[in-house]
Motif scaffolding. Sequence first.
Motif, PDB file in Angstrom:
ATOM      1  N   GLN A  21       0.543  -1.340  -0.258  1.00 61.28           N
ATOM      2  CA  GLN A  21      -0.047   0.117   0.493  1.00 61.28           C
ATOM      3  C   GLN A  21       0.515   0.850   0.063  1.00 61.28           C
ATOM      4  O   GLN A  21       2.272   1.159   0.565  1.00 61.28           O
ATOM      5  N   THR A  22       0.623   2.216  -0.551  1.00 57.92           N
ATOM      6  CA  THR A  22       0.910   3.568  -0.582  1.00 57.92           C
ATOM      7  C   THR A  22       0.308   4.302   1.195  1.00 57.92           C
ATOM      8  O   THR A  22      -0.217   4.587   1.513  1.00 57.92           O
ATOM      9  N   ALA A  46      -2.873   6.270   4.806  1.00 57.17           N
ATOM     10  CA  ALA A  46      -2.595   5.871   4.004  1.00 57.17           C
ATOM     11  C   ALA A  46      -3.272   6.758   3.042  1.00 57.17           C
ATOM     12  O   ALA A  46      -4.647   7.056   3.240  1.00 57.17           O
ATOM     13  N   LEU A  47      -2.876   6.181   1.706  1.00 53.71           N
ATOM     14  CA  LEU A  47      -3.497   6.748   0.550  1.00 53.71           C
ATOM     15  C   LEU A  47      -4.938   6.809   0.537  1.00 53.71           C
ATOM     16  O   LEU A  47      -5.960   6.962  -0.117  1.00 53.71           O
ATOM     17  N   GLY A  50      -7.235   6.844   4.256  1.00 50.52           N
ATOM     18  CA  GLY A  50      -7.103   7.629   4.498  1.00 50.52           C
ATOM     19  C   GLY A  50      -6.880   7.719   6.098  1.00 50.52           C
ATOM     20  O   GLY A  50      -6.957   8.793   6.858  1.00 50.52           O
ATOM     21  N   SER A  51      -6.682   6.839   6.769  1.00 49.36           N
ATOM     22  CA  SER A  51      -6.076   5.823   8.400  1.00 49.36           C
ATOM     23  C   SER A  51      -4.760   6.339   8.800  1.00 49.36           C
ATOM     24  O   SER A  51      -4.385   6.488   7.802  1.00 49.36           O
ATOM     25  N   VAL A  52      -4.942   6.929   9.802  1.00 45.60           N
ATOM     26  CA  VAL A  52      -3.913   7.059  10.502  1.00 45.60           C
ATOM     27  C   VAL A  52      -3.134   5.635  11.123  1.00 45.60           C
ATOM     28  O   VAL A  52      -4.116   5.246  12.366  1.00 45.60           O
ATOM     29  N   LYS A 122      -3.017  11.222  -9.540  1.00 47.75           N
ATOM     30  CA  LYS A 122      -4.402  11.701  -8.955  1.00 47.75           C
ATOM     31  C   LYS A 122      -3.566  12.561  -8.101  1.00 47.75           C
ATOM     32  O   LYS A 122      -3.142  12.536  -6.985  1.00 47.75           O
ATOM     33  N   PRO A 123      -4.745  13.893  -7.462  1.00 47.44           N
ATOM     34  CA  PRO A 123      -4.507  15.180  -6.355  1.00 47.44           C
ATOM     35  C   PRO A 123      -4.444  13.742  -4.965  1.00 47.44           C
ATOM     36  O   PRO A 123      -5.283  13.086  -4.545  1.00 47.44           O
ATOM     37  N   SER A 124      -3.846  14.139  -3.845  1.00 51.66           N
ATOM     38  CA  SER A 124      -3.122  13.567  -2.561  1.00 51.66           C
ATOM     39  C   SER A 124      -3.340  14.180  -1.542  1.00 51.66           C
ATOM     40  O   SER A 124      -2.955  14.061  -0.278  1.00 51.66           O
ATOM     41  N   GLY A 125      -2.499  15.335  -1.837  1.00 48.88           N
ATOM     42  CA  GLY A 125      -2.835  16.701  -0.831  1.00 48.88           C
ATOM     43  C   GLY A 125      -2.011  17.745  -1.405  1.00 48.88           C
ATOM     44  O   GLY A 125      -1.749  17.816  -2.107  1.00 48.88           O
TER      45      GLY A 125
END
Length: 188
Positions: A21-22, A46-47, A50-52, A122-125
């Motif tokens: 996973q990224t 997690a990209l 969204g979980s931290v 894809k935009p991620s942040g």
Amino acid sequence: MAEVVSTNQFRNGMHIEVDGQTWRIVEFQHVKPGKGGAFVRTRLKALATGSVVDKTFRAGEKFNRIRTETKSMQYLYDAGDDVVFMDEETYDQISIPHADLEDELPFMQPSSSVQVLFVDGKPSGVDLPASVVLEVTDTEPGVKGDTVSNVTKPATLETGAVVQVPLFVNVGDKLKVDPRERRYISRA
């Protein structure tokens, strides 16, 4: 061939592959206990979901680095569920889920320019600058003679962010703030 990075090359905002996973490195800390080997404590986001999570790795452990691209874009507005940005060259608009930007949003002003991170197109942040200048909208007044060093008070900035500031800071002051560490740097 993917680039491989060691734990001693970690940087905040870097993307790595763990268990297929990224993940984005939110923060990390090198720990060298008196007994035993050194290790690195990390907080990863997690990209995909969204979980931290908090993960610990042995010092020197290697991971595949995920290449990211940054593009200068203008922050337009927060639409509730999404945050809207505009490409400064093509004027195309993109949106990023609000939940992905909860940490960065309090330090962004509408129509300001930010670096948007793209992973696999894809935009991620967003990647915030090392410092931003914001005005204090609410804080307790400093009392004359209150000059004890290292004493701080909370101050609310124009974007809604709250940071700890020295006692001499008043409402209306413009401050230079580090958005990554959420801390006061100096008066602007």
